[in-house]
Write an enzyme that holds these catalytic residues in place. Structure first.
Site, PDB file in Angstrom:
ATOM      1  N   HIS A 125      73.251  70.092  53.214  1.00 16.64           N
ATOM      2  CA  HIS A 125      72.239  70.607  53.438  1.00 16.64           C
ATOM      3  C   HIS A 125      71.708  70.638  54.846  1.00 16.64           C
ATOM      4  O   HIS A 125      70.868  71.426  55.011  1.00 16.64           O
ATOM      5  CB  HIS A 125      70.937  69.848  52.808  1.00 16.64           C
ATOM      6  N   ASP A 162      79.071  69.587  44.361  1.00 17.50           N
ATOM      7  CA  ASP A 162      77.666  68.860  44.329  1.00 17.50           C
ATOM      8  C   ASP A 162      76.681  69.719  43.398  1.00 17.50           C
ATOM      9  O   ASP A 162      76.750  70.744  43.509  1.00 17.50           O
ATOM     10  CB  ASP A 162      77.154  68.581  45.827  1.00 17.50           C
ATOM     11  N   HIS A 164      73.585  70.465  44.042  1.00 19.03           N
ATOM     12  CA  HIS A 164      72.861  71.141  44.870  1.00 19.03           C
ATOM     13  C   HIS A 164      73.735  72.040  45.730  1.00 19.03           C
ATOM     14  O   HIS A 164      74.824  71.834  46.068  1.00 19.03           O
ATOM     15  CB  HIS A 164      71.837  70.110  45.622  1.00 19.03           C
ATOM     16  N   ASP A 249      76.493  63.914  41.585  1.00 15.82           N
ATOM     17  CA  ASP A 249      75.124  64.250  40.731  1.00 15.82           C
ATOM     18  C   ASP A 249      75.328  65.199  39.585  1.00 15.82           C
ATOM     19  O   ASP A 249      74.320  65.450  39.166  1.00 15.82           O
ATOM     20  CB  ASP A 249      74.021  64.900  41.708  1.00 15.82           C
TER      21      ASP A 249
HETATM   22 ZN   LIG Z   1      73.393  67.000  45.482  1.00 15.72          ZN
END
Ligand SMILES: [Zn+2]
Length: 344
Positions: A125, A162, A164, A249
């Site tokens: 991120h 991931d 995200h 995750d």
């Molecule tokens: Zn993540």
């Protein structure tokens, strides 16, 4: 297969407060598992080092590097609503980048075939100018650019599974064809980017590939996507190095996510990527830890992957069969596949 491992207890020195999900316990559970698993005793330990500022600057602005450097020694600096530093975070973040770079170097120098960098803080991120979503420096993006600079590689594939979307990584290479970013992620969800319409720009058109997913996807769904969408892209792109933003995750028991991947699923995904790497890029495959907040998911997921990387286990047989609903959901991705990769 000789598998390298980046594992250093100093990665536990970064912490964002006692109740934060991105905690040192995440690595502790993985490191303990490795210590307790006699079959993993012969993995090659890669000695990490702190990355140099000019290496960090391959992706991040000097003003941001300075900002992070100024957090040194301070008990707590808040950088974004869910990201903060402690007194040792700056050094730990440098060590995370340096560990990934040294693993990449060991692979390029053929001292090892593949590796897993078990580092934190995570990175995908992190934007050029700011920390975000538990991430300080973008470990994987820096590694990709460093591989270009150090070894002149012209085609690097980043796979980001991931939960995200890796906004920072996508933005770093949005206008480049030398680094192909392929991401599966829950959508719409944090951080908000990663729709199938985000496909890169200019020279990089088609070299960003997003597969946004509604919750509930399991082992067979991910395997299907990697085989049927990523597979043809890899065959055409012929990457010289594969980097993986490996988040756990998407594990079925993760407290932040809605995906249903199991330990067996992670093994199957790793097995598939190994096969791709063996076929196309001399087995050069480097996984880097991103998210994952179920300690059990981290422990079992990393364990299954290490068994695959080192050749200790055969990949499990999972039929990549998906529902009609999932097939429909993947239509835009297949459209992009045809438009940018399978044009005849
Ligand atoms: Zn993540």
């Amino acid at each position: 297969m000789i598998t390298g491992l980046v594992r250093d207890w100093r990665y536990l020195n970064h912490e964002m407060g006692p109740y934060h999900v991105e905690s040192p316990a995440r690595l502790e559970v993985i490191y303990r598992m490795i210590e307790e698993e006699p079959d993993l005793a012969n993995l090659v330990l890669i000695e990490p080092r702190e990355a140099k500022e000019d290496e960090i600057a391959l992706i991040h602005y000097p003003s941001y590097i300075d900002r992070l450097k100024e957090t040194k020694g301070k008990p707590r600096v808040i950088l974004d609503p869910d990201t903060s530093t402690c007194a040792l975070s700056y050094e730990t973040a440098l060590l995370a980048v340096g560990g990934v770079l040294e693993a990449a170097r060991a692979i390029m120098e053929k001292r090892i075939d593949n590796a897993f960098a078990l580092v934190r803080p995570p990175g995908h991120h992190a934007e050029a100018s700011r920390a975000m979503g538990f991430c300080l420096f973008n470990n994987v993006a820096i590694a990709a650019r460093w591989l270009r600079q150090q070894y002149g590689l012209e085609r690097i594939l980043i796979i980001d599974w991931d939960l995200h979307h890796g906004n920072g990584t996508q933005h770093a290479f949005y206008r480049e064809k030398e680094v192909l970013y392929f991401s599966t992620h829950q959508f719409p969800y944090y951080p908000g980017t990663g729709s199938w319409e985000e496909v890169g720009e200019g020279e990089g058109l088609g070299f960003t590939f997003n597969v946004p997913l509604s919750p509930g996807k399991g082992d067979a769904d991910f395997l299907f996507i990697f085989k049927e969408i990523l597979g043809p892209i890899v065959d055409i792109y012929q990457p010289q190095f594969i980097l993986v933003s490996a988040g756990f995750d998407i594990y079925s028991g993760d407290p932040l996510g809605g995906m249903m991947v199991t330990g067996v699923g992670f093994a199957a995904l790793a097995g598939l990527l190994l096969e791709m790497a063996r076929k196309i890029c001399d087995s050069r495959l480097l996984l880097v830890l991103e998210g994952g907040y179920s300690l059990e998911g981290l422990r079992s997921g990393v364990k299954e992957i290490l068994f695959q990387l080192s050749g200790l286990k055969e990949p499990p047989e999972i039929e990549p069969v998906i529902s009609a609903l999932t097939k429909k959901e993947l239509e835009p991705a297949f459209k992009n596949l045809r438009q940018y990769w399978l044009k005849t």
